[in-house]
Write an enzyme that holds these catalytic residues in place. Structure first.
Site, PDB file in Angstrom:
ATOM      1  N   GLY A 133       0.798  -1.218   0.000  1.00  0.00           N
ATOM      2  CA  GLY A 133       0.000   0.000   0.000  1.00  0.00           C
ATOM      3  C   GLY A 133       0.828   1.264   0.000  1.00  0.00           C
ATOM      4  O   GLY A 133       2.052   1.244  -0.123  1.00  0.00           O
ATOM      5  N   ILE A 141      -6.524  -1.483   4.636  1.00  0.00           N
ATOM      6  CA  ILE A 141      -5.970  -2.835   4.704  1.00  0.00           C
ATOM      7  C   ILE A 141      -4.562  -2.817   4.136  1.00  0.00           C
ATOM      8  O   ILE A 141      -4.326  -2.264   3.064  1.00  0.00           O
ATOM      9  CB  ILE A 141      -6.841  -3.833   3.916  1.00  0.00           C
ATOM     10  CG1 ILE A 141      -8.241  -3.920   4.540  1.00  0.00           C
ATOM     11  CG2 ILE A 141      -6.184  -5.212   3.862  1.00  0.00           C
ATOM     12  CD1 ILE A 141      -9.208  -4.769   3.750  1.00  0.00           C
ATOM     13  N   CYS A 153      -3.827   6.438   0.750  1.00  0.00           N
ATOM     14  CA  CYS A 153      -3.750   5.349  -0.229  1.00  0.00           C
ATOM     15  C   CYS A 153      -3.609   5.856  -1.651  1.00  0.00           C
ATOM     16  O   CYS A 153      -3.909   5.133  -2.614  1.00  0.00           O
ATOM     17  CB  CYS A 153      -4.953   4.423  -0.104  1.00  0.00           C
ATOM     18  SG  CYS A 153      -5.110   3.714   1.550  1.00  0.00           S
TER      19      CYS A 153
END
Length: 221
Positions: A77, A148, A178
């Site tokens: 990420g 996540i 993100c």
């Protein structure tokens, strides 16, 4: 909380844990799980306010480098925020017992967040090309409510999920979360849900077994 049926230990940290200390603890536990000297672990905690930069982080997504501490991390990420009011669940599992498939593990984390949110009357959804869980806010704008990010070492997972219960959402201003600028972030509190961290913890534990149970096979849509 101790070790639960299925041999997974559940741990709750009552005060915020420094990020580097948490990473050190996870890496030690991953080695122990791999060696067979410790059980799998779900660790529920909070961090002090900070940003983490995943393996795909881009410098242009860090808008205010001096606003909060930034920690480089080996999880997948880009940039994300952690802080009080956000429930983090670090999930340390040996995928040898849960399908040796990282995509399946991520899918299960997504489903875990969706079921937890549903308990509080919130519809969480996945989006193609966007990791995490999203809700449709006012005017149809999609906002992220759970992040996540995972890492896997010799088939043992670590890092996990971060669910916004009632964090200081203004702290997100220093990053593009993100790497997605056109969407916002939200929380249970922002959505009008007055859930406590303790209520979220109970729901996380109650929904976990039906998703990560050894007998349940992975089904990716």
């Amino acid at each position: 909380m101790g070790t639960q049926p299925g041999g997974i230990e559940w741990r709750i940290s009552e005060i915020p844990v420094e990020y580097e200390a948490a990473v050190d603890e996870m890496e030690s536990r991953v080695a122990a799980i791999r060696a067979g000297t410790a059980p799998e672990l779900v660790w529920l905690l909070e961090h002090p306010p900070l940003y983490t930069a995943g393996t795909s982080a881009r410098e242009e997504d860090l808008l205010e480098p001096q606003y909060l501490p930034v920690h480089r991390t080996g999880r997948g990420g880009r940039y994300t925020y952690h802080g009080p009011g956000q429930r983090i669940a670090y999930v340390l599992l040996d995928l040898s017992h849960h399908d040796r498939d990282v995509r399946c593990h991520v899918h299960r984390l997504e489903e875990w967040m969706i079921r937890t949110l549903a308990h509080f009357g919130v519809k969480g959804e996945c989006r193609d090309g966007r990791v995490g869980i999203w809700v449709v806010g006012a005017g149809g704008r999609e906002e992220k409510i759970a992040a996540i990010g995972v890492r896997v070492r010799r088939w043992v997972t670590y890092h996990g999920v971060a669910l916004n219960v009632d964090p200081e959402l203004d702290h997100y201003r220093g990053i593009i979360p993100c790497g997605i600028a056109e969407h916002g972030v939200t929380s249970l509190a922002r959505l009008g849900v007055g859930a406590t961290i303790e209520e979220v913890d109970r729901t996380l534990q109650a929904t976990f077994g039906g998703i990560f149970g050894a007998a349940r096979r992975c089904e990716i849509p």
